[in-house]
Motif scaffolding. Structure first.
Motif, PDB file in Angstrom:
ATOM      1  N   THR A 262       0.740  -1.487  -0.038  1.00  0.00           N
ATOM      2  CA  THR A 262      -0.207   0.136  -0.173  1.00  0.00           C
ATOM      3  C   THR A 262       0.938   1.258  -0.037  1.00  0.00           C
ATOM      4  N   ILE A 263       1.669   1.308   0.966  1.00  0.00           N
ATOM      5  CA  ILE A 263       2.558   2.517   1.329  1.00  0.00           C
ATOM      6  C   ILE A 263       3.630   2.926  -0.234  1.00  0.00           C
ATOM      7  N   SER A 264       4.239   1.545  -0.536  1.00  0.00           N
ATOM      8  CA  SER A 264       5.149   1.672  -1.704  1.00  0.00           C
ATOM      9  C   SER A 264       4.531   2.221  -3.038  1.00  0.00           C
ATOM     10  N   LEU A 265       3.356   1.489  -3.247  1.00  0.00           N
ATOM     11  CA  LEU A 265       2.639   2.022  -4.584  1.00  0.00           C
ATOM     12  C   LEU A 265       1.991   3.144  -4.638  1.00  0.00           C
ATOM     13  N   LEU A 266       1.500   3.506  -3.322  1.00  0.00           N
ATOM     14  CA  LEU A 266       0.471   4.864  -3.218  1.00  0.00           C
ATOM     15  C   LEU A 266       1.443   5.823  -3.359  1.00  0.00           C
ATOM     16  N   PHE A 267       2.774   6.058  -2.725  1.00  0.00           N
ATOM     17  CA  PHE A 267       3.491   6.971  -2.756  1.00  0.00           C
ATOM     18  C   PHE A 267       4.357   7.008  -4.287  1.00  0.00           C
ATOM     19  N   ALA A 268       4.617   5.785  -4.818  1.00  0.00           N
ATOM     20  CA  ALA A 268       5.255   5.778  -6.219  1.00  0.00           C
ATOM     21  C   ALA A 268       4.069   6.404  -7.364  1.00  0.00           C
ATOM     22  N   ALA A 284      10.318   7.387  -7.110  1.00  0.00           N
ATOM     23  CA  ALA A 284       9.051   6.560  -7.778  1.00  0.00           C
ATOM     24  C   ALA A 284       9.714   5.081  -8.406  1.00  0.00           C
ATOM     25  N   ILE A 285      10.768   5.021  -8.758  1.00  0.00           N
ATOM     26  CA  ILE A 285      11.132   3.915  -9.387  1.00  0.00           C
ATOM     27  C   ILE A 285      11.716   3.140  -8.278  1.00  0.00           C
ATOM     28  N   PHE A 286      12.295   3.546  -7.119  1.00  0.00           N
ATOM     29  CA  PHE A 286      12.679   2.876  -5.877  1.00  0.00           C
ATOM     30  C   PHE A 286      11.349   2.095  -5.339  1.00  0.00           C
ATOM     31  N   LEU A 287      10.317   3.038  -5.165  1.00  0.00           N
ATOM     32  CA  LEU A 287       9.099   2.328  -4.602  1.00  0.00           C
ATOM     33  C   LEU A 287       8.340   1.410  -5.223  1.00  0.00           C
ATOM     34  N   PHE A 288       8.208   1.794  -6.709  1.00  0.00           N
ATOM     35  CA  PHE A 288       7.707   0.874  -7.737  1.00  0.00           C
ATOM     36  C   PHE A 288       8.143  -0.526  -7.533  1.00  0.00           C
ATOM     37  N   ASN A 289       9.359  -0.664  -7.652  1.00  0.00           N
ATOM     38  CA  ASN A 289      10.191  -2.107  -7.611  1.00  0.00           C
ATOM     39  C   ASN A 289      10.140  -2.886  -6.360  1.00  0.00           C
ATOM     40  N   MET A 290       9.684  -1.957  -5.267  1.00  0.00           N
ATOM     41  CA  MET A 290       9.308  -2.808  -4.106  1.00  0.00           C
ATOM     42  C   MET A 290       8.513  -3.998  -3.954  1.00  0.00           C
ATOM     43  N   THR A 291       7.676  -3.877  -5.010  1.00  0.00           N
ATOM     44  CA  THR A 291       6.751  -5.261  -5.022  1.00  0.00           C
ATOM     45  C   THR A 291       7.355  -6.248  -5.907  1.00  0.00           C
ATOM     46  N   MET A 292       8.594  -6.378  -6.313  1.00  0.00           N
ATOM     47  CA  MET A 292       9.004  -7.261  -7.194  1.00  0.00           C
ATOM     48  C   MET A 292       9.259  -8.601  -6.457  1.00  0.00           C
ATOM     49  N   PRO A 293      10.011  -8.576  -5.398  1.00  0.00           N
ATOM     50  CA  PRO A 293      10.026  -9.739  -4.292  1.00  0.00           C
ATOM     51  C   PRO A 293       8.816 -10.125  -3.737  1.00  0.00           C
ATOM     52  N   ILE A 294       8.154  -9.293  -3.722  1.00  0.00           N
ATOM     53  CA  ILE A 294       6.685  -9.565  -3.049  1.00  0.00           C
ATOM     54  C   ILE A 294       5.925 -10.389  -3.733  1.00  0.00           C
ATOM     55  N   THR A 295       5.811  -9.997  -5.297  1.00  0.00           N
ATOM     56  CA  THR A 295       4.868 -11.083  -6.210  1.00  0.00           C
ATOM     57  C   THR A 295       5.712 -12.288  -6.404  1.00  0.00           C
ATOM     58  N   LEU A 296       7.151 -12.376  -6.062  1.00  0.00           N
ATOM     59  CA  LEU A 296       7.700 -13.678  -6.206  1.00  0.00           C
ATOM     60  C   LEU A 296       7.447 -14.613  -5.050  1.00  0.00           C
ATOM     61  N   HIS A 297       7.502 -13.983  -3.894  1.00  0.00           N
ATOM     62  CA  HIS A 297       7.117 -14.671  -2.530  1.00  0.00           C
ATOM     63  C   HIS A 297       5.596 -15.010  -2.657  1.00  0.00           C
ATOM     64  N   ILE A 298       4.710 -14.179  -3.123  1.00  0.00           N
ATOM     65  CA  ILE A 298       3.188 -14.626  -3.101  1.00  0.00           C
ATOM     66  C   ILE A 298       3.128 -15.963  -3.981  1.00  0.00           C
ATOM     67  N   ILE A 299       3.702 -15.926  -5.183  1.00  0.00           N
ATOM     68  CA  ILE A 299       3.428 -17.113  -6.053  1.00  0.00           C
ATOM     69  C   ILE A 299       4.235 -18.378  -5.657  1.00  0.00           C
ATOM     70  N   SER A 300       5.406 -18.150  -4.748  1.00  0.00           N
ATOM     71  CA  SER A 300       5.997 -19.539  -4.308  1.00  0.00           C
ATOM     72  C   SER A 300       5.297 -19.983  -3.180  1.00  0.00           C
ATOM     73  N   GLN A 301       4.357 -19.055  -2.565  1.00  0.00           N
ATOM     74  CA  GLN A 301       3.598 -19.574  -1.313  1.00  0.00           C
ATOM     75  C   GLN A 301       2.347 -20.342  -1.917  1.00  0.00           C
ATOM     76  N   ILE A 302       1.844 -19.927  -3.178  1.00  0.00           N
ATOM     77  CA  ILE A 302       0.592 -20.405  -3.835  1.00  0.00           C
ATOM     78  C   ILE A 302       1.096 -21.677  -4.276  1.00  0.00           C
ATOM     79  N   LEU A 303       2.248 -22.067  -4.824  1.00  0.00           N
ATOM     80  CA  LEU A 303       2.697 -23.103  -5.551  1.00  0.00           C
ATOM     81  C   LEU A 303       3.890 -23.613  -4.762  1.00  0.00           C
ATOM     82  N   PRO A 304       3.681 -23.954  -3.468  1.00  0.00           N
ATOM     83  CA  PRO A 304       5.182 -24.182  -2.741  1.00  0.00           C
ATOM     84  C   PRO A 304       5.888 -25.659  -3.104  1.00  0.00           C
ATOM     85  N   ASN A 305       5.234 -26.530  -3.856  1.00  0.00           N
ATOM     86  CA  ASN A 305       5.780 -27.628  -4.376  1.00  0.00           C
ATOM     87  C   ASN A 305       6.141 -27.672  -5.957  1.00  0.00           C
TER      88      ASN A 305
END
Length: 360
Positions: A262-268, A284-305
């Motif tokens: 929320t904070i990173s993309l809103l301020f970005a 803006a670029i710094f904040l926008f790219n903060m979600t990169m590892p988060i999206t990877l983390h999310i999908i690795s939790q959805i498909l952990p195996n």
């Protein structure tokens, strides 16, 4: 002695540095040699297809093979082979791109296995690649360092990774779980549910993540500002990309995923509206790219195996995001478009986080 050595060179450290080296080596050979091809437009498309789109099938094979370091070393071998003299340009593109993909998948699974559920580890792994692409491309164009220097670093680093693996486990068999494609959704982990509905919910989440990553990819290649062409602000821009990815995972683990998104993309989005000024643009670029590892983390939790396959899904989305610019060459010059894309990404990721309280 082995334990002491292993503590000094953790998987995340060695594979993060290797990520920089591989991306540097690929960018260097692409701009040093492949750029001489009269059919450059085709060669660069083939390279990007192999480097990004191929990660999805390679990821599935790596999950099943359960020998991540073998996949990494095979990636090094492919990239080294692309440095051979007098090979056809198209073969160079295939070798370098496929080597890049093999490394990312093998190293990515290895780091995800070692991350113990932390997004910060993923951010540290992925972030140095942007430095590698930037400096490798710059030095490749200038031809300012001998090609054998890059080759030497690749060969030495491959032996260091081999040594690291021997210290860690004395075998090439790794710790990948048995492969299955059952979705594990964040709001009902450990609960029984309707398998039919769970499948469509998981699929919808993955599509949402692909849209976010595809938009980020398009922004990364199409976003243009006059100040980016200056050396000082060009360096600051790439630092914004690198440190945004690194700190995104750290902040997610520390302050929570939803708060970070929320904070990173809103301020970005706000800073993008003022991005004609370079300092606001870099923020803006710094904040926008903060979600990169988060999206990877999310999908690795959805498909952990099936972590390699999950990793590959998002790199395939990177390739899809690259295609519109490749086909049309239409840059993003209006800051309002960047802000709109950022808000769209925010809304999609907030839908994912809806009802999520304790998942970081």
């Amino acid at each position: 002695m082995k334990k002491v050595l292993y503590k000094l060179i953790r998987s995340v450290h060695i594979f993060s540095f290797a990520h920089f080296v591989i991306d540097f080596a690929c960018a260097y050979i692409v701009f040093h040699t492949l750029s001489l091809d009269r059919m450059w437009w085709l060669s660069i498309l083939v390279y990007n297809f192999c480097a990004f789109a191929l990660q999805m099938p390679i990821g599935l094979l790596a999950d099943k093979l359960n020998r991540n370091v073998t996949v990494v070393l095979l990636g090094f071998a492919f990239v080294i082979a692309s440095y051979l003299p007098f090979i056809p340009f198209l073969l160079l593109a295939i070798l370098a791109g496929t080597g890049n993909a093999l490394f990312h998948i093998g190293g990515g699974i290895e780091v995800m296995n070692a991350s113990k559920g932390r997004a910060s580890t993923l951010g540290i792994f992925v972030s140095p690649g942007a430095f590698g692409i930037y400096f490798g491309g710059m030095l490749g164009r200038e031809k300012s360092i001998p090609i054998y220097w890059v080759l030497g670093v690749l060969i030495i680093l491959s032996f260091i990774i081999l040594l690291h693996n021997a210290i860690k486990r004395n075998t090439f068999v790794t710790e990948n779980p048995p492969v299955d494609f059952d979705f594990v959704l964040p709001n009902n982990r450990g609960e029984e549910g309707d398998n039919h509905n769970e499948f469509y919910k998981g699929l919808l989440m993955i599509v949402g993540l692909m849209i976010v990553v595809g938009l980020r990819s398009y922004m990364g290649i199409a976003l243009t500002f006059p100040w980016k062409s200056t050396y000082a602000f060009g360096i600051l821009y790439i630092c914004g990309v690198v440190f945004g990815k690194a700190f995104g995972g750290i902040f997610s683990d520390t302050f929570g995923r939803k708060n970070t998104i929320t904070i990173s993309l809103l301020f970005a989005a706000i800073f993008f509206s003022m991005a004609q000024h370079p300092l606001f643009g870099v923020m803006a670029i710094f904040l926008f790219n903060m979600t990169m590892p988060i999206t990877l983390h999310i999908i690795s939790q959805i498909l952990p195996n099936a972590k390699g396959f999950a990793f590959g899904i998002l790199t395939f989305a990177l390739f899809l995001g690259y295609l519109p610019y490749y086909l049309n060459k239409i840059p993003i010059t209006h800051v309002g478009i960047a802000s709109i894309i950022t808000v769209v990404s925010l809304l999609i990721l907030l839908c994912y986080c809806k009802g999520e309280k304790n998942v970081s």
